[in-house]
Design a protein around this motif. Structure first.
Motif, PDB file in Angstrom:
ATOM      1  N   LEU A   1      -2.734   7.190 -19.113  1.00  0.00           N
ATOM      2  CA  LEU A   1      -3.156   7.962 -17.953  1.00  0.00           C
ATOM      3  C   LEU A   1      -3.746   7.047 -16.886  1.00  0.00           C
ATOM      4  O   LEU A   1      -3.402   7.159 -15.695  1.00  0.00           O
ATOM      5  CB  LEU A   1      -4.185   9.014 -18.375  1.00  0.00           C
ATOM      6  N   LEU A   2      -4.642   6.145 -17.302  1.00  0.00           N
ATOM      7  CA  LEU A   2      -5.248   5.238 -16.333  1.00  0.00           C
ATOM      8  C   LEU A   2      -4.206   4.326 -15.699  1.00  0.00           C
ATOM      9  O   LEU A   2      -4.297   4.012 -14.499  1.00  0.00           O
ATOM     10  CB  LEU A   2      -6.338   4.404 -17.029  1.00  0.00           C
ATOM     11  N   HIS A   3      -3.213   3.920 -16.494  1.00  0.00           N
ATOM     12  CA  HIS A   3      -2.168   3.064 -15.951  1.00  0.00           C
ATOM     13  C   HIS A   3      -1.350   3.797 -14.883  1.00  0.00           C
ATOM     14  O   HIS A   3      -1.088   3.248 -13.805  1.00  0.00           O
ATOM     15  CB  HIS A   3      -1.267   2.589 -17.089  1.00  0.00           C
ATOM     16  N   ARG A   4      -0.981   5.022 -15.161  1.00  0.00           N
ATOM     17  CA  ARG A   4      -0.193   5.786 -14.195  1.00  0.00           C
ATOM     18  C   ARG A   4      -1.019   6.115 -12.951  1.00  0.00           C
ATOM     19  O   ARG A   4      -0.511   6.084 -11.821  1.00  0.00           O
ATOM     20  CB  ARG A   4       0.326   7.064 -14.835  1.00  0.00           C
ATOM     21  N   LEU A   5      -2.318   6.435 -13.156  1.00  0.00           N
ATOM     22  CA  LEU A   5      -3.183   6.678 -12.002  1.00  0.00           C
ATOM     23  C   LEU A   5      -3.330   5.425 -11.149  1.00  0.00           C
ATOM     24  O   LEU A   5      -3.340   5.494  -9.908  1.00  0.00           O
ATOM     25  CB  LEU A   5      -4.560   7.163 -12.466  1.00  0.00           C
ATOM     26  N   ASP A   6      -3.424   4.282 -11.808  1.00  0.00           N
ATOM     27  CA  ASP A   6      -3.557   3.028 -11.069  1.00  0.00           C
ATOM     28  C   ASP A   6      -2.300   2.744 -10.241  1.00  0.00           C
ATOM     29  O   ASP A   6      -2.389   2.348  -9.076  1.00  0.00           O
ATOM     30  CB  ASP A   6      -3.825   1.883 -12.049  1.00  0.00           C
ATOM     31  N   LEU A   7      -1.120   2.951 -10.839  1.00  0.00           N
ATOM     32  CA  LEU A   7       0.130   2.717 -10.115  1.00  0.00           C
ATOM     33  C   LEU A   7       0.265   3.675  -8.929  1.00  0.00           C
ATOM     34  O   LEU A   7       0.657   3.272  -7.827  1.00  0.00           O
ATOM     35  CB  LEU A   7       1.325   2.876 -11.056  1.00  0.00           C
TER      36      LEU A   7
END
Length: 360
Positions: free
Chosen positions: A179-185
């Motif tokens: 989730l954090l990775h997708r939010l960051d992207l």
């Protein structure tokens, strides 16, 4: 809009000017005639045959009386003729005023279209028509840009909201790291898009440019060095061809961004194992930067739309996730702000050929 006190019309002012000029000319002739009469002997004269010859006093009495009649007639002719002539001369100006009123009412498609040979009024009308065409084009571009910008900015924000709603609905089953990775992207994409919008807005303000002599070859070399890691990662051959760009008087920051956008576009829209070539040529009145790359075959119709905001090689508002669709639009705006222009055409074997022209 400032309220103005009523005054005399231009037609009336011109009429009074014409009449005053004619009267002044008549008075000047009257004065000259009066001065000439001074050379006539005074007193009544008689010839040997007894014929009466008028003297200076008789001639002055007759001359003054009829001279005043002539001046009054000239005043009337000046007023009437001036009114007619000024009306004919100001008729094109009324046509321009009517066109301005139509535009003020929102009809940007209205044009003066004044016929006739070139003079001050036809040049004014042609300049006004050209200004209207430019304003209409700019407003159309801004409306289209605003619609596309709102769509592009809404997409990452909607994605982040969806991810957060899903996580809030099932907090125990969410993969926090993913989730954090997708939010960051998604957030990074929104930041890049916002920065591109700000750059595009700045590039359109030509009056705020800080022009200074810039070594174009050095800028090209620096941009190529910065882009080389991305080219190597994508297995693309990036080369800077030898050239003599010389010095251009431009805003260095904007010029570097324009070249960087061209190089990035050449690397992003390419094929595996392809190539990109950058060359700069100095001419008498301009500096030309050519950026060519391999890639898929593009039609001329598609290439013609690429400088528009949010248009990508795959089509409007679609394409790779790492592109904002503003790269070439920013380059075109920077070129226009410097008095240059951007030329695009498809490569014979595929890919894109871009040429940035900047003034010396």
């Amino acid at each position: 809009m400032r309220e103005r006190a009523p005054g005399l019309s231009i037609r009336l002012k011109l009429t009074l000017s014409y009449a005053a000029f004619v009267v002044i000319v008549g008075i000047a002739v009257f004065v000259v005639g009066f001065l000439v009469l001074r050379f006539v002997p005074d007193g009544n004269l008689y010839s040997e045959s007894g014929t009466f010859t008028p003297g200076r006093g008789d001639l002055i009495d007759v001359f003054v009386r009829y001279a005043w009649y002539a001046v009054l007639a000239l005043a009337v002719i000046g007023l009437g003729g001036g009114w007619v002539v000024s009306g004919l001369m100001l008729r094109p100006l009324h046509r321009i005023t009517d066109a301005a009123r139509a535009v003020r009412g929102g009809d940007l498609a209205h044009r003066v279209d004044l016929p006739g040979r070139r003079d001050e009024l036809t040049e004014l009308a042609d300049t006004f028509d050209a200004m209207l065409a430019r304003v209409e084009l700019t407003l159309d571009e801004q409306q289209r840009f605003a619609a596309n910008a709102s769509h592009e900015l809404r997409t990452p924000h909607a994605t982040m909201r969806t991810l957060l709603e899903v996580a809030r609905a099932d907090p125990d089953g969410i993969d926090l790291e993913r989730l954090l990775h997708r939010l960051d992207l998604t957030n990074e994409r929104a930041i890049r898009l916002t920065e591109a919008l700000l750059a595009l807005a700045r590039s359109t303000r030509a009056g705020e440019l800080s022009r200074e002599p810039v070594d174009v070859d050095a800028v090209i070399a620096a941009v190529a060095d910065e882009a080389r890691p991305d080219a190597d990662a994508a297995r693309l051959d990036l080369a800077v061809l030898p050239g003599t760009g010389g010095i251009a008087r431009v805003d260095e920051t904007l010029m570097r961004q324009a070249v960087a956008n061209l190089v990035r576009n050449a690397l992003v829209h390419n094929i595996h194992g392809g190539w990109a070539r950058v060359a700069v040529t100095g001419r008498d009145d301009e500096v030309v930067v050519d950026v060519d790359n391999s890639g898929e075959v593009l039609s001329r119709e598609l290439v013609a739309t690429l400088p528009e905001p949010f248009v990508r090689g795959a089509g409007r508002t679609r394409g790779r996730a790492d592109g904002t669709g503003l790269g070439l639009a920013i380059v075109a705006s920077i070129a226009r702000a410097h008095g240059g222009h951007l030329e695009l055409w498809p490569g014979e074997a595929g890919g894109l050929r871009a040429r940035l022209r900047l003034p010396r």
